[in-house]
Scaffold this active site. Sequence first.
Site, PDB file in Angstrom:
ATOM      1  N   GLY A 186       0.825  -1.214   0.000  1.00  0.00           N
ATOM      2  CA  GLY A 186       0.000   0.000   0.000  1.00  0.00           C
ATOM      3  C   GLY A 186       0.850   1.252   0.000  1.00  0.00           C
ATOM      4  N   ASP A 237       1.984  -1.635  -4.698  1.00  0.00           N
ATOM      5  CA  ASP A 237       0.748  -0.876  -4.834  1.00  0.00           C
ATOM      6  C   ASP A 237      -0.230  -1.719  -5.642  1.00  0.00           C
ATOM      7  OD1 ASP A 237      -0.848   1.248  -4.227  1.00  0.00           O
ATOM      8  OD2 ASP A 237       0.087   2.669  -5.590  1.00  0.00           O
ATOM      9  N   GLY A 248      -0.969  -4.598   9.939  1.00  0.00           N
ATOM     10  CA  GLY A 248      -1.819  -3.663  10.662  1.00  0.00           C
ATOM     11  C   GLY A 248      -3.175  -3.487  10.003  1.00  0.00           C
ATOM     12  N   THR A 249      -3.468  -4.316   9.022  1.00  0.00           N
ATOM     13  CA  THR A 249      -4.754  -4.290   8.326  1.00  0.00           C
ATOM     14  C   THR A 249      -5.882  -4.644   9.288  1.00  0.00           C
ATOM     15  OG1 THR A 249      -3.632  -4.981   6.294  1.00  0.00           O
ATOM     16  CG2 THR A 249      -6.023  -5.275   6.370  1.00  0.00           C
ATOM     17  N   THR A 250      -7.051  -4.025   9.113  1.00  0.00           N
ATOM     18  CA  THR A 250      -8.216  -4.355   9.929  1.00  0.00           C
ATOM     19  C   THR A 250      -9.374  -4.784   9.032  1.00  0.00           C
ATOM     20  OG1 THR A 250      -9.020  -2.062   9.934  1.00  0.00           O
ATOM     21  CG2 THR A 250      -7.535  -2.716  11.714  1.00  0.00           C
ATOM     22  N   HIS A 257     -13.003   8.286  13.396  1.00  0.00           N
ATOM     23  CA  HIS A 257     -11.948   8.229  12.387  1.00  0.00           C
ATOM     24  C   HIS A 257     -12.303   9.117  11.197  1.00  0.00           C
ATOM     25  CE1 HIS A 257     -10.611   4.654  14.619  1.00  0.00           C
ATOM     26  NE2 HIS A 257      -9.443   4.851  14.033  1.00  0.00           N
ATOM     27  N   HIS A 258     -11.341   9.275  10.310  1.00  0.00           N
ATOM     28  CA  HIS A 258     -11.486  10.088   9.107  1.00  0.00           C
ATOM     29  C   HIS A 258     -12.551   9.519   8.167  1.00  0.00           C
ATOM     30  CE1 HIS A 258      -9.160   6.919   7.071  1.00  0.00           C
ATOM     31  NE2 HIS A 258      -8.456   6.896   8.193  1.00  0.00           N
ATOM     32  N   LYS A 296     -12.168   5.946   6.141  1.00  0.00           N
ATOM     33  CA  LYS A 296     -12.072   4.618   6.754  1.00  0.00           C
ATOM     34  C   LYS A 296     -13.259   3.768   6.318  1.00  0.00           C
ATOM     35  CE  LYS A 296     -11.085   2.218  11.096  1.00  0.00           C
ATOM     36  NZ  LYS A 296      -9.970   1.484  10.447  1.00  0.00           N
ATOM     37  N   GLY A 298     -10.704  -1.545  14.184  1.00  0.00           N
ATOM     38  CA  GLY A 298     -10.002  -2.679  14.780  1.00  0.00           C
ATOM     39  C   GLY A 298      -9.530  -2.375  16.186  1.00  0.00           C
TER      40      GLY A 298
END
Length: 265
Positions: free
Chosen positions: A7, A33, A96-98, A153-154, A157, A163
């Site tokens: 990413g 990517d 760190g993916t949720t 959150h922004h 998301k 998460g």
Amino acid sequence: MKIAIAGASGRMGRMLIEAVLNDSDAQLVGALDRAGSPFLGQDAGAFLGKETGVKLTDDLDAVFAQADYLIDFTRPEGTIAHVAAALRHDVKLVIGTTGFTAEQKAELQAAAARIGIVFAANMSVGVNVTLKLLEFAAKHFSHGYDIEIIEAHHRHKVDAPSGTALMMGEAVAGALGRSLEDCAVYGRHGVTGERDPSTIGFAAVRGGDIVGDHTVLFAGIGERIEITHKSSSRVSYAQGALRAVRFLSARGAGLFDMQDVLGLR
């Protein structure tokens, strides 16, 4: 430490690239990517005004052949594809993916029998210390206190609750001897009836550029206790991810989280 970033054109990906480039022990060897991204072929350091010699690509095997570690903050379907490539090339993963399904989490667990994986919804030191505070608080507010978790959150998301909110819920539920799956209530609407005192409620806010705010509310009669963590920058996540890479450098196969990395167990 030969590190690749998944990413790489995203907000978190760019923060991770910057952190790797600024770490004297780390070497950026790959930048992944998505297929069709307009950034493919661009230098990974272009957004910093730096020439790294590493180009953004969607060629998984080419990147994994160069790396010892991949840091992945993407989306579940992408991460699962990265896990398969990591198994082919014996590359350790920091994830760190949720938003994973139970089946996808089972795939991570199975992969960890062969490679080292740190999987955590939030890699900041502050959040992980907060989890320990929540466990302590839950044990002392187990009777007569209603528990609610509010996160913000922004606008970009894509999953809710976050998460991190779920991690907090699991920490509280575990301290109370409950299963979060059995006691969680996600949002309320209409005539809901009186609150069940055994439940843990969740509410999600989305807007603007909020990096991540989480509050766990213990509401009793005559008082309430709020434990809050607020992120002002993604840099804490990036530094935590590099800390996880260092942790994996001394570990073999296994599934770990940031509690393991930080020695909080």
